[in-house]
Design a protein around this motif. Structure first.
Motif, mmCIF file in Angstrom:
data_model
loop_
_atom_site.group_PDB
_atom_site.id
_atom_site.type_symbol
_atom_site.label_atom_id
_atom_site.label_comp_id
_atom_site.label_asym_id
_atom_site.label_seq_id
_atom_site.Cartn_x
_atom_site.Cartn_y
_atom_site.Cartn_z
ATOM 1 N N PHE A 114 -26.714 33.741 -52.599
ATOM 2 C CA PHE A 114 -26.916 32.460 -51.921
ATOM 3 C C PHE A 114 -25.609 31.672 -51.833
ATOM 4 O O PHE A 114 -25.601 30.449 -51.896
ATOM 5 N N ALA A 115 -24.500 32.370 -51.646
ATOM 6 C CA ALA A 115 -23.185 31.726 -51.595
ATOM 7 C C ALA A 115 -23.097 30.685 -50.488
ATOM 8 O O ALA A 115 -22.327 29.730 -50.589
ATOM 9 N N ASP A 116 -23.897 30.833 -49.438
ATOM 10 C CA ASP A 116 -23.848 29.858 -48.351
ATOM 11 C C ASP A 116 -24.349 28.482 -48.780
ATOM 12 O O ASP A 116 -24.135 27.493 -48.073
ATOM 13 N N ALA A 172 -18.790 24.190 -52.634
ATOM 14 C CA ALA A 172 -17.347 24.402 -52.575
ATOM 15 C C ALA A 172 -16.921 25.072 -51.268
ATOM 16 O O ALA A 172 -15.784 24.926 -50.839
ATOM 17 N N ILE A 173 -17.837 25.801 -50.634
ATOM 18 C CA ILE A 173 -17.482 26.481 -49.395
ATOM 19 C C ILE A 173 -18.297 26.004 -48.193
ATOM 20 O O ILE A 173 -17.971 26.345 -47.072
ATOM 21 N N ARG A 174 -19.319 25.217 -48.431
ATOM 22 C CA ARG A 174 -20.179 24.745 -47.343
ATOM 23 C C ARG A 174 -19.511 23.557 -46.653
ATOM 24 O O ARG A 174 -19.125 22.602 -47.315
ATOM 25 N N PRO A 175 -19.401 23.568 -45.327
ATOM 26 C CA PRO A 175 -18.795 22.421 -44.642
ATOM 27 C C PRO A 175 -19.569 21.136 -44.910
ATOM 28 O O PRO A 175 -20.793 21.130 -44.959
ATOM 29 N N TYR A 183 -28.146 20.297 -46.166
ATOM 30 C CA TYR A 183 -29.158 21.224 -46.657
ATOM 31 C C TYR A 183 -30.505 20.807 -46.102
ATOM 32 O O TYR A 183 -30.817 19.627 -46.047
ATOM 33 N N ASP A 184 -31.320 21.774 -45.708
ATOM 34 C CA ASP A 184 -32.678 21.395 -45.336
ATOM 35 C C ASP A 184 -33.482 21.268 -46.628
ATOM 36 O O ASP A 184 -33.091 21.786 -47.676
ATOM 37 N N PHE A 212 -25.898 25.819 -58.283
ATOM 38 C CA PHE A 212 -24.551 25.243 -58.242
ATOM 39 C C PHE A 212 -24.471 23.837 -58.823
ATOM 40 O O PHE A 212 -23.416 23.222 -58.795
ATOM 41 N N GLY A 213 -25.580 23.328 -59.354
ATOM 42 C CA GLY A 213 -25.564 22.015 -59.988
ATOM 43 C C GLY A 213 -25.745 20.871 -59.007
ATOM 44 O O GLY A 213 -25.872 21.062 -57.801
ATOM 45 N N SER A 214 -25.744 19.675 -59.550
ATOM 46 C CA SER A 214 -26.021 18.485 -58.743
ATOM 47 C C SER A 214 -24.942 18.217 -57.700
ATOM 48 O O SER A 214 -25.162 17.472 -56.752
ATOM 49 N N GLN A 215 -23.781 18.844 -57.838
ATOM 50 C CA GLN A 215 -22.727 18.666 -56.834
ATOM 51 C C GLN A 215 -23.166 19.156 -55.462
ATOM 52 O O GLN A 215 -22.641 18.712 -54.441
ATOM 53 N N ALA A 216 -24.137 20.057 -55.419
ATOM 54 C CA ALA A 216 -24.653 20.519 -54.133
ATOM 55 C C ALA A 216 -25.280 19.365 -53.359
ATOM 56 O O ALA A 216 -25.174 19.301 -52.137
#
Length: 73
Positions: free
Chosen positions: A19-21, A25-28, A33-34, A45-49
């Motif tokens: 689920f790297a997308d 850190a790499i998602r524009p 996010y839906d 990836f934690g709350s930073q997502a």
């Protein structure tokens, strides 16, 4: 929190790769996010997502909670 075993760490790494997308850190920054993927992104990836999408979300998330033991004013 329970101790993460070597096998658990391996499974977690595999899920992060799969689920790297969802990785902030790499998602524009312009790609939100839906609602169906928010839980998975935070779990991996934690709350930073969530902060990646909108800083105000975590401001509300960590806002102090006021408890009232009565009818109020």
């Amino acid at each position: 929190m329970p101790i993460l075993t070597a096998q658990g760490e391996m499974v977690l790494q595999q899920a992060r790769e799969r689920f790297a997308d969802l990785n902030p850190a790499i998602r524009p920054a312009l790609t939100a996010y839906d609602p169906r993927t928010v839980a998975m992104a935070v779990a991996l990836f934690g709350s930073q997502a969530v902060r990646h999408v909108d800083e105000r979300i975590l401001d509300d998330w960590y806002a102090p909670v006021t408890y009232v033991d009565g009818p109020g004013d």
